[in-house]
Design an enzyme around this catalytic site. Structure first.
Site, short mmCIF file in Angstrom:
data_model
loop_
_atom_site.label_atom_id
_atom_site.label_comp_id
_atom_site.label_asym_id
_atom_site.label_seq_id
_atom_site.Cartn_x
_atom_site.Cartn_y
_atom_site.Cartn_z
N LYS A 124 50.47 67.06 48.60
CA LYS A 124 50.99 68.28 48.06
C LYS A 124 50.65 68.36 46.70
O LYS A 124 50.25 67.34 46.19
CB LYS A 124 52.62 68.22 48.45
N ASP A 164 51.69 77.46 49.23
CA ASP A 164 52.96 77.07 49.56
C ASP A 164 53.94 78.12 48.67
O ASP A 164 53.23 79.31 48.26
CB ASP A 164 53.40 75.67 49.03
N1 GLU Z 1 52.64 74.49 52.56
C1 GLU Z 1 52.50 74.70 53.96
C2 GLU Z 1 53.35 73.67 54.35
O1 GLU Z 1 54.41 73.19 54.04
C3 GLU Z 1 51.09 74.57 54.50
C4 GLU Z 1 50.36 73.77 54.01
C5 GLU Z 1 48.58 73.82 54.65
O2 GLU Z 1 48.32 74.81 55.30
O3 GLU Z 1 47.89 72.88 54.33
O4 GLU Z 1 53.13 73.01 55.49
#
Ligand code: GLU
Length: 447
Positions: A124, A164
């Site tokens: 993240k 996100d």
């Molecule tokens: N932010 C999204 C999540 O919390 C997607 C992350 C992604 O597609 O890599 O899963």
């Protein structure tokens, strides 16, 4: 392993990292019993290793605003765990971003990605940059400055960021443009959530919301119920809430509430397609005000300042906004108003007290890492299409997404069915994800 001992150590080491400690505690409590049946995990100190990110990059991001003033933010990328594949997870741009928030999200992502059945590790990233009130040009300059540092940490087989909160298709576009220029690499698979004409997967924008509703449908079927005709409260009005509104409406449910930081919009007759489309306009405006829906659709949407979606009487609650957005008091209000099911679509959207209340008061509850995994799963499908230099049709992607959500639900049932026949979806999701990551770590030796 004793959860209390590990938590005491982590609390002493990372005091004040509230969200990170909350996320770790929840997973460890769920897996403690299973873990202790595997002495080989204990011997390899799997838990002690798993709760620490592999590495965290922290960098300064300096950019110039529209008034010509120099602004400085902090950027991060937390590469949490690579046991089952390259680092994968979104970027969050929000004024409240801290290392604790990104560590919690990276930790959760590790198990969520394991649940998708696709080979993706957990990561993240993001920044304390606040998109609220920023012009399109400011957003672009910030994204470019952010990528000037991030590009050295990522790659299509190494670490693949996506969106996100605060990062959608527009931001991914600006980020990719700068990546290409700096890295002189033209493999679009380095980011997911891209535009449809340059490697983006059809249905990626809708995927988190669609997947969440497929999961909810499975959960309801298992409980002998149907979503048709149900009243649904959604929180937020961003990309995830948008996808959830489309699919819920398509499946015959009535979305009667959406919300923002300013309050709630009650939509007694159910949200229409026109209103759902307007959610995109509201997000792109960077005003962060749900009141705009009531201004645009007077009489149809009624705005109440300072209230949450959980104050509106519904059958099903779908938190789609931010961590800890649903408190124990909210859970009690939902129950008092007749709600019987809460599927968490945001990451860690419910406070521990709310989850406890749901689970002990006969309300069906499923956690974000299972319910919202359709987003990252479709990112995984986007990576596959990029690697093969092909593009699947919407129907093909939807079918694969549906299959993945069914399989996540099955894993939850497999690991979460209790002696009395009820299903603990929190336990089920945590144990299923944990077993996969732990086994991979064990097989890869002490690293
Ligand atoms: N932010 C999204 C999540 O919390 C997607 C992350 C992604 O597609 O890599 O899963």
């Amino acid at each position: 392993m004793k959860t209390t001992d590990i938590m005491a150590r982590l609390q002493a080491k990372y005091p004040g990292e509230k969200e990170y400690l909350q996320a770790v505690q929840e997973v460890l409590e769920s897996v403690e019993e299973v873990y202790n049946q595997h002495p080989e995990f204990e011997q390899a100190k799997i838990v002690e290793r798993m709760v620490e990110p592999d590495r965290i990059f922290t960098f300064r991001v300096t950019w110039v605003d529209d008034r010509g003033e120099v602004q400085t933010n902090t950027g991060y990328r937390v590469q949490f765990n690579s046991a089952i594949g390259p680092y994968k997870g979104g970027l969050r741009f929000h004024r409240a971003v801290t290392p604790s928030m990104l560590k919690f999200l990276g930790f959760e992502q590790t198990f969520k990605n394991a649940l998708t059945t696709l080979p993706m590790g957990g990561a993240k990233g993001g920044s304390d940059f606040d998109p609220k009130g920023k012009s399109n040009e400011e957003i672009m300059r910030f994204c470019q400055a952010f990528m000037m540092e991030l590009w050295q940490c990522i790659g299509p087989d190494q670490d693949i960021p996506a969106g996100d909160v605060g990062v959608g298709g527009r931001e991914i576009g600006y980020l990719y443009g700068m990546y290409k220029k700096l890295a002189r690499q033209y493999n679009t698979g380095v980011l997911t959530g891209k535009g449809g004409t340059w490697g983006g997967s059809i249905l990626r924008p809708e995927a988190t919301g669609f997947g969440a509703l497929y999961f909810t449908q499975n959960l309801l079927h298992k409980a002998g119920k149907d979503i048709k005709g149900m009243k649904v409260a959604v929180s937020g009005f961003g990309n995830v809430a948008w996808g959830a509104c489309i699919k819920a409406t398509e499946l015959g449910a009535k979305v009667v509430a959406i919300s923002g930081p300013d309050g709630v919009c009650h939509i007694p007759d159910g949200i229409t397609r026109e209103m759902i489309d307007y959610m995109l306009v509201m997000r792109a405006s960077n005003r962060d005000k749900v009141e705009d829906m009531a201004t645009k659709f007077p009489g149809k949407a009624v705005f109440t300042p300072g209230k949450k979606s959980w104050s509106v009487p519904v059958d099903i609650a779908l938190p789609c906004a931010f961590q800890n957005e649903l408190s124990e008091d909210d859970a009690k209000e939902l129950k008092a108003n007749g709600c019987f099911c809460c599927c968490e679509v945001s990451n860690m959207g419910c406070q521990p007290g709310a989850i406890h209340f749901f689970q002990h008061n006969g309300i069906l509850f499923a956690p974000g890492k299972a319910v919202n995994a359709g987003g990252v799963a479709t990112s995984g499908l986007e990576m596959t299409q990029n690697a093969e230099h092909i593009s699947w049709s919407g129907a093909e992607v939807d079918e694969k997404l549906h299959f993945i959500m069914d399989s996540i639900h099955e894993q939850c049932v497999k690991y979460g069915t209790q002696p009395d026949g009820s299903i603990d979806y929190v336990k089920g999701a945590n144990i299923a994800g944990f077993m996969k990551v732990a086994t991979a770590m064990l097989e890869q030796g002490t690293i």
